[in-house]
Design a protein around this motif. Structure first.
Motif, PDB file in Angstrom:
ATOM      1  N   GLN A  41       0.238  46.788  35.736  1.00  0.00           N
ATOM      2  CA  GLN A  41      -0.881  45.968  36.219  1.00  0.00           C
ATOM      3  C   GLN A  41      -0.807  44.562  35.621  1.00  0.00           C
ATOM      4  O   GLN A  41      -1.073  43.577  36.308  1.00  0.00           O
ATOM      5  CB  GLN A  41      -2.226  46.628  35.870  1.00  0.00           C
ATOM      6  N   HIS A  42      -0.438  44.473  34.375  1.00  0.00           N
ATOM      7  CA  HIS A  42      -0.300  43.160  33.739  1.00  0.00           C
ATOM      8  C   HIS A  42       0.801  42.347  34.427  1.00  0.00           C
ATOM      9  O   HIS A  42       0.628  41.148  34.657  1.00  0.00           O
ATOM     10  CB  HIS A  42       0.007  43.318  32.253  1.00  0.00           C
ATOM     11  N   GLN A  43       1.906  42.997  34.768  1.00  0.00           N
ATOM     12  CA  GLN A  43       2.993  42.298  35.453  1.00  0.00           C
ATOM     13  C   GLN A  43       2.544  41.793  36.833  1.00  0.00           C
ATOM     14  O   GLN A  43       2.916  40.698  37.245  1.00  0.00           O
ATOM     15  CB  GLN A  43       4.217  43.210  35.593  1.00  0.00           C
ATOM     16  N   ILE A  44       1.739  42.585  37.515  1.00  0.00           N
ATOM     17  CA  ILE A  44       1.197  42.153  38.813  1.00  0.00           C
ATOM     18  C   ILE A  44       0.321  40.926  38.634  1.00  0.00           C
ATOM     19  O   ILE A  44       0.418  39.956  39.396  1.00  0.00           O
ATOM     20  CB  ILE A  44       0.418  43.305  39.486  1.00  0.00           C
ATOM     21  N   GLU A  45      -0.536  40.962  37.621  1.00  0.00           N
ATOM     22  CA  GLU A  45      -1.416  39.817  37.358  1.00  0.00           C
ATOM     23  C   GLU A  45      -0.611  38.565  37.019  1.00  0.00           C
ATOM     24  O   GLU A  45      -0.960  37.464  37.466  1.00  0.00           O
ATOM     25  CB  GLU A  45      -2.396  40.152  36.238  1.00  0.00           C
ATOM     26  N   LEU A  46       0.468  38.729  36.266  1.00  0.00           N
ATOM     27  CA  LEU A  46       1.333  37.583  35.971  1.00  0.00           C
ATOM     28  C   LEU A  46       1.968  37.025  37.244  1.00  0.00           C
ATOM     29  O   LEU A  46       2.060  35.814  37.418  1.00  0.00           O
ATOM     30  CB  LEU A  46       2.443  37.991  34.996  1.00  0.00           C
ATOM     31  N   GLY A  47       2.407  37.922  38.107  1.00  0.00           N
ATOM     32  CA  GLY A  47       2.995  37.491  39.375  1.00  0.00           C
ATOM     33  C   GLY A  47       2.001  36.711  40.222  1.00  0.00           C
ATOM     34  O   GLY A  47       2.358  35.702  40.833  1.00  0.00           O
ATOM     35  N   ILE A  48       0.766  37.168  40.246  1.00  0.00           N
ATOM     36  CA  ILE A  48      -0.279  36.462  41.001  1.00  0.00           C
ATOM     37  C   ILE A  48      -0.508  35.075  40.413  1.00  0.00           C
ATOM     38  O   ILE A  48      -0.632  34.088  41.154  1.00  0.00           O
ATOM     39  CB  ILE A  48      -1.580  37.288  41.015  1.00  0.00           C
ATOM     40  N   GLN A  49      -0.566  35.005  39.076  1.00  0.00           N
ATOM     41  CA  GLN A  49      -0.751  33.705  38.432  1.00  0.00           C
ATOM     42  C   GLN A  49       0.388  32.750  38.781  1.00  0.00           C
ATOM     43  O   GLN A  49       0.168  31.578  39.083  1.00  0.00           O
ATOM     44  CB  GLN A  49      -0.823  33.859  36.907  1.00  0.00           C
ATOM     45  N   ARG A  50       1.606  33.253  38.741  1.00  0.00           N
ATOM     46  CA  ARG A  50       2.759  32.395  39.027  1.00  0.00           C
ATOM     47  C   ARG A  50       2.796  31.980  40.488  1.00  0.00           C
ATOM     48  O   ARG A  50       3.226  30.871  40.807  1.00  0.00           O
ATOM     49  CB  ARG A  50       4.042  33.099  38.616  1.00  0.00           C
ATOM     50  N   THR A  51       2.350  32.868  41.373  1.00  0.00           N
ATOM     51  CA  THR A  51       2.281  32.519  42.791  1.00  0.00           C
ATOM     52  C   THR A  51       1.295  31.368  43.016  1.00  0.00           C
ATOM     53  O   THR A  51       1.497  30.516  43.875  1.00  0.00           O
ATOM     54  CB  THR A  51       1.837  33.745  43.619  1.00  0.00           C
ATOM     55  N   ASN A  52       0.243  31.348  42.195  1.00  0.00           N
ATOM     56  CA  ASN A  52      -0.760  30.278  42.285  1.00  0.00           C
ATOM     57  C   ASN A  52      -0.410  29.080  41.409  1.00  0.00           C
ATOM     58  O   ASN A  52      -1.260  28.235  41.150  1.00  0.00           O
ATOM     59  CB  ASN A  52      -2.135  30.820  41.885  1.00  0.00           C
ATOM     60  N   TYR A  53       0.831  29.041  40.925  1.00  0.00           N
ATOM     61  CA  TYR A  53       1.334  27.951  40.090  1.00  0.00           C
ATOM     62  C   TYR A  53       0.546  27.782  38.788  1.00  0.00           C
ATOM     63  O   TYR A  53       0.431  26.685  38.255  1.00  0.00           O
ATOM     64  CB  TYR A  53       1.358  26.624  40.867  1.00  0.00           C
ATOM     65  N   GLU A  54       0.002  28.883  38.275  1.00  0.00           N
ATOM     66  CA  GLU A  54      -0.684  28.854  36.987  1.00  0.00           C
ATOM     67  C   GLU A  54       0.336  29.190  35.901  1.00  0.00           C
ATOM     68  O   GLU A  54       1.162  30.071  36.063  1.00  0.00           O
ATOM     69  CB  GLU A  54      -1.818  29.879  36.945  1.00  0.00           C
ATOM     70  N   ASN A  55       0.245  28.481  34.799  1.00  0.00           N
ATOM     71  CA  ASN A  55       1.149  28.738  33.680  1.00  0.00           C
ATOM     72  C   ASN A  55       0.540  29.805  32.771  1.00  0.00           C
ATOM     73  O   ASN A  55      -0.666  29.814  32.527  1.00  0.00           O
ATOM     74  CB  ASN A  55       1.389  27.469  32.867  1.00  0.00           C
ATOM     75  N   SER A  56       1.385  30.688  32.273  1.00  0.00           N
ATOM     76  CA  SER A  56       0.913  31.676  31.312  1.00  0.00           C
ATOM     77  C   SER A  56       1.209  31.165  29.911  1.00  0.00           C
ATOM     78  O   SER A  56       2.127  30.374  29.701  1.00  0.00           O
ATOM     79  CB  SER A  56       1.581  33.027  31.553  1.00  0.00           C
TER      80      SER A  56
END
Length: 102
Positions: A41-56
């Motif tokens: 689930q965390h990996q999915i959330e990271l993917g969503i953030q990156r799709t929205n051009y958000e930096n982690s």
């Protein structure tokens, strides 16, 4: 981790202790499933953030990876100690890890 769980199951079969305590290994298997699901689930959330051009935050990601590693090692240690206690139930010279294992 699943390989270790199978090795513990095989050890309990060899010692003829699995019949009474198979549910213990099932519970640990379910716990590992929960850790895997949380990580996925965390990996999915990271993917969503990156799709929205958000930096982690790299420090936060490193801390999360370290925490997942800690939990996996802790689960492995508890499984190992519990299985060894179950195998040695009734042996007077065995130094128990956990008092309530029967």
């Amino acid at each position: 981790m699943r390989k270790s769980l199978q090795e513990f199951r095989d050890l309990m079969i060899t010692e003829n202790k699995l019949g009474l305590h198979a549910d213990v290994l099932i519970a640990f298997d379910h716990l590992l499933d929960m850790v895997d699901d949380h990580e996925a689930q965390h990996q999915i959330e990271l993917g969503i953030q990156r799709t929205n051009y958000e930096n982690s935050n790299g420090l936060v990601e490193a801390a999360i990876r370290e925490e997942m590693r800690f939990f996996r090692e802790a689960i492995h240690t508890v499984i190992k100690k519990t299985v060894l206690d179950l195998i040695h139930v009734g042996k007077k010279d065995w130094q128990k890890f956990y008092d309530r294992v029967q």
